[in-house]
Enzyme design. Structure first.
Site, PDB file in Angstrom:
ATOM      1  CD1 TRP B 324      -2.978   1.471   0.861  1.00 45.97           C
ATOM      2  CD2 TRP B 324      -1.402   2.423   2.128  1.00 45.97           C
ATOM      3  NE1 TRP B 324      -3.426   2.718   1.213  1.00 45.97           N
ATOM      4  CE2 TRP B 324      -2.480   3.333   1.984  1.00 45.97           C
ATOM      5  CE3 TRP B 324      -0.307   2.820   2.892  1.00 45.97           C
ATOM      6  CZ2 TRP B 324      -2.494   4.597   2.576  1.00 45.97           C
ATOM      7  CZ3 TRP B 324      -0.318   4.082   3.478  1.00 45.97           C
ATOM      8  CH2 TRP B 324      -1.392   4.946   3.320  1.00 45.97           C
ATOM      9  CG  HIS B 325       3.442   2.221   3.230  1.00 45.93           C
ATOM     10  ND1 HIS B 325       2.874   1.152   3.870  1.00 45.93           N
ATOM     11  CD2 HIS B 325       3.363   3.264   4.087  1.00 45.93           C
ATOM     12  CE1 HIS B 325       2.479   1.526   5.078  1.00 45.93           C
ATOM     13  NE2 HIS B 325       2.757   2.802   5.234  1.00 45.93           N
ATOM     14  N   GLY B 326       3.742   1.719  -1.391  1.00 45.58           N
ATOM     15  CA  GLY B 326       4.378   2.037  -2.663  1.00 45.58           C
ATOM     16  C   GLY B 326       4.617   0.794  -3.487  1.00 45.58           C
TER      17      GLY B 326
END
Lengths: 311, 472
Positions: B324-326
């Site tokens: 989700w962060h990247g």
């Protein structure tokens, strides 16, 4: 929302603004008092030292670390100062040249890197380090405003000029690193074994550079160079621009174009980029653009002869 | 628009004033919030507003349809519409290039060189945040935990509400939507608490995080050049940079919302004061960790299907949380490390391991901090190779003097970091929450605290960088 709440909000905001304004002035004037006694350190001390000396000097060097590390002014004149500093470009140097005394005969040596002069996005942000003098010197204020480099709130909060310099000022106030009276502004590099190894590795892995082929001189550079020429012509100063040596400059076109531009503008320009090309020794260098103490001494001696010829 | 920008300083007082002038008319007030939220977002890139509007429209309709559906099958159908639309946008804009590149790399290993499959896609700011926010709305209605709104302005405002639009906190509909649909009342305590939280948030971001960023960026630009102590120092500093950057952002968001009469949930609660990673995740990016727990971990079966499935669920949740962060393998590794340690903690808890070590349980603080720091190496590195170089370098145990670089930068960083840590320690020891700190302050105390914080900002702020979480 009732009137009482509106009153509360207005009162809070007004009081915060008044209190912060007054505190800011107390902080600003206190820092002025302290910093005026500081003459060592790169952020404030060297600038203060220059301001004290500038009226009596007959030879001054300006520019980036390449000016600061590569040229020992004392070899050229006993009454000299090297005002070069890390990361500084033309706006910083030009402003300091403009505060030199009127009509006093002085030689101004200004280091220019043609690569930087052709930078499209240079906005003159190196002038921000003069922010401590923003509310104290109208000329500096004018130059910072002209380049729109003042903090938006600096007219209200004066202490913003001291942003991120406070610790340095206090440290140099309490414990100066050196005796500034013996300091000429020149900071030679005594290369360590570790630095030598890093440089060897860099040279070993050196790749070819893609050279620029479009050369449009940055507007700020252009304007400042014209202004400096005028200022120096009117005020009895000899302005000499120079580029200090590089270890292996792969792009020649920018130097040639820059030389031509300087000639067209009527400025004296000495391109010393390839000075060590014919007789290059590893010991002359710290890295590809900074000379070692040894290299700087040799370079300065040669430069001294050139200056005599020009004069 | 950035919270720490001059534009926001002009924008917010205008919105604040008109907002409270319109206090008697809820619809007009919400319309103002919606319009100002769209202006806030369009300041970055107006073209991507259409994505928010489409996403809002789909979920608004899906919510109503799920609620009105007579059969489970129909409810599921509308939930799938919402999931496909939201996750579809997210996949295309955030993950397409990552999967295309990974696919090409894999094929290269087998000797086949496919054409360049990547596209020139800009990642819309905040897409991960508002996607999760709208998803929680549809899922809550599907689970019959929340009733949909029929007011289009309220719903669109909920999705795009500017204080939390681009980097959270991820507010659930059950918390925010009822507040949007109810008349807000100006409370002096909230105003005080909001002002103090905004100022402290600004200090955390532009003074602490941005000063530290200068050193960390230099070292992490090429870790191969530095010794063990330098990389370790940069990693520890990064742990504080990311904390103060994101906690600072959340403080400004929560404080801004408070000035408009909204109460957001706490997003950070002194996470580095944790005795276990489980506790850390109850205190770090709370809105995300609880989202992952409620909508991913529990949806996968949570701990209800036996111990092996529980571990699998934990790993999957943390891996997806990482992703989700990247779109980068580094984030997957980061999530993986957290998943492994959380599973281990669960196992140790199941055998009552900690009971045997009650007297030394304080060691959990440095141990947890050490694990978190280790995982940050992956989070900060540009790619996996750099992360492994950094780890290798640290474990060479070359602890000679670290590279300092600009002495002014490092001394400023250490000074402001110390101020931030002492303040956090004070909150921890007194069991205080920053969210309520200023509520009971007198006017004089508000003025004095504001004055001190503004002076510290003036003297130590660093030129603004983007918030780290903007890229997610």
């Amino acid at each position: 929302m009732n009137l009482k709440n509106i009153e509360y909000i207005v009162k809070t905001i007004t009081l915060v603004l008044i209190f912060t304004y007054l505190t800011d002035k107390v902080v600003f004037f206190s820092l002025n008092k302290i910093s005026d006694k500081v003459f060592t350190g790169q952020s404030i001390g060297k600038l203060n030292h220059y301001i004290v000396l500038k009226d009596s000097l007959d030879f001054v060097v300006f520019g980036s670390s390449r000016a600061n590390r590569n040229l020992n002014p004392e070899i050229i004149s006993k009454n000299s100062f090297n005002m070069g500093a890390d990361g500084r470009k033309l706006s910083f140097a030009a402003t300091l040249i403009k505060i030199l005394p009127r009509k006093k005969e002085q030689t101004v040596l200004l280091h220019i890197d043609p690569e930087k002069a052709y930078l499209k996005n240079y906005k003159g942000d190196d002038i921000q380090v003069l922010g401590t003098k923003y509310h104290r010197n109208p000329l500096i204020k004018n130059e910072i405003d002209k380049l729109e480099q003042a903090d938006r709130f600096q007219k209200f909060y004066w202490s913003l000029g001291y942003n991120r310099t406070v610790l340095g000022i206090i440290k140099n106030y309490l414990h100066p690193n050196y005796n500034y009276k013996n300091y000429s502004g020149f900071d030679p590099i005594f290369v360590t074994e570790n630095q030598k190894n890093i440089f060897k590795n860099i040279l070993k892995n050196e790749a070819s550079v893609k050279c620029e082929n479009v050369f449009v001189i940055n507007e700020i550079y252009k304007n400042y160079l014209s202004e400096l020429k005028l200022f120096c012509d009117q005020n009895n100063k000899k302005l000499i621009l120079f580029t200090s040596p590089k270890y292996n400059d792969q792009c020649k076109e920018d130097n040639l174009k820059f030389s031509q531009t300087m000639e067209n503008m009527g400025l004296t320009y000495l391109d010393m980029t390839d000075y060590f090309k014919k007789n290059n020794l590893f010991e002359y260098w710290k890295d590809k653009i900074h000379l070692s103490n040894y290299g700087a001494e040799i370079f300065t001696e040669e430069f001294k002869q050139l200056l005599i010829e020009i004069k | 628009m950035l919270f720490n920008s001059f534009e926001f300083l002009i924008f917010f007082p205008i919105v604040f004033t008109i907002y409270w002038v319109l206090n008697k008319d809820l619809t007009k007030q919400n319309l103002l919030l919606l319009l100002s939220s769209y202006i806030f977002y369009a300041w970055w890139d107006w073209r991507f507003l259409s994505l928010i509007i489409i996403s809002s429209f789909i979920d608004f309709r899906a919510g109503i349809k799920i609620f009105a559906s007579k059969t489970k099958r129909e409810r599921k159908k509308w939930l799938i519409v919402s999931l496909v639309a939201n996750l579809g946008f997210l996949s295309i804009f955030k993950y397409y290039n990552f999967f295309a590149e990974s696919f090409s790399d894999l094929m290269n290993r087998f000797g086949w060189q496919p054409n360049d499959l990547t596209l020139n896609i800009i990642l819309p700011v905040g897409i991960s945040f508002y996607t999760f926010q709208t998803l929680s709305y549809s899922i809550d209605i599907y689970r019959k935990q929340f009733k949909p709104t029929y007011n289009v302005v309220s719903f669109f405002t909920y999705v795009s509400f500017f204080p939390q639009l681009v980097a959270g906190p991820i507010e659930r509909a059950s918390n925010l939507l009822p507040q949007i649909e109810k008349k807000r009342i100006f409370k002096k305590e909230w105003f005080n608490a909001g002002v103090i939280q905004i100022l402290i948030g600004l200090f955390r971001k532009i003074v602490i995080a941005d000063n530290i960023a200068g050193y960390v960026d230099t070292i992490y630009a090429d870790v191969s050049l530095y010794n063990s102590s330098t990389i370790l120092l940069a990693t520890v500093l990064y742990a504080f940079q990311i904390y103060f950057d994101f906690a600072g952002y959340s403080d400004i968001a929560i404080g801004t919302a408070k000035l408009l009469g909204f109460k957001f949930n706490q997003n950070f609660n002194l996470p580095y004061f944790s005795k276990s990673l489980t506790e850390f995740w109850r205190k770090w990016h709370i809105s995300l960790s609880f989202w992952l727990r409620d909508y991913l971990y529990i949806s996968l079966g949570g701990n209800r299907k036996g111990i092996k499935i529980t571990y699998r669920n934990l790993m999957l949740t943390m891996l997806l949380g990482g992703l989700w962060h990247g779109a980068n393998w580094t984030f997957l590794f980061w999530g993986g490390i957290h998943g492994v340690v959380l599973s281990l903690e669960k196992f140790l808890k199941s055998i009552r391991f900690s009971n045997k070590f009650k007297t030394v349980d304080f060691l959990g603080y440095p141990l947890t901090f050490g694990i978190v720091i280790f995982s940050w190496i992956f989070f900060r590195s540009q790619d996996l190779n750099s992360a492994f170089v950094a780890i290798k370098k640290i474990f060479q145990f070359n602890f000679s003097a670290p590279f300092i670089g600009d002495i002014n930068l490092i001394t400023n960083s250490i000074l402001v970091l110390s101020i931030g840590l002492i303040f956090d320690l004070y909150l921890f020891n007194k069991n205080l929450s920053l969210e309520n700190l200023g509520a009971k302050f007198s006017l004089l105390k508000i003025v004095i605290v504001s004055c001190i914080v503004i002076m510290l900002i003036n003297l130590f702020y660093s030129s603004s960088n983007n918030f780290i979480y903007f890229q997610f």
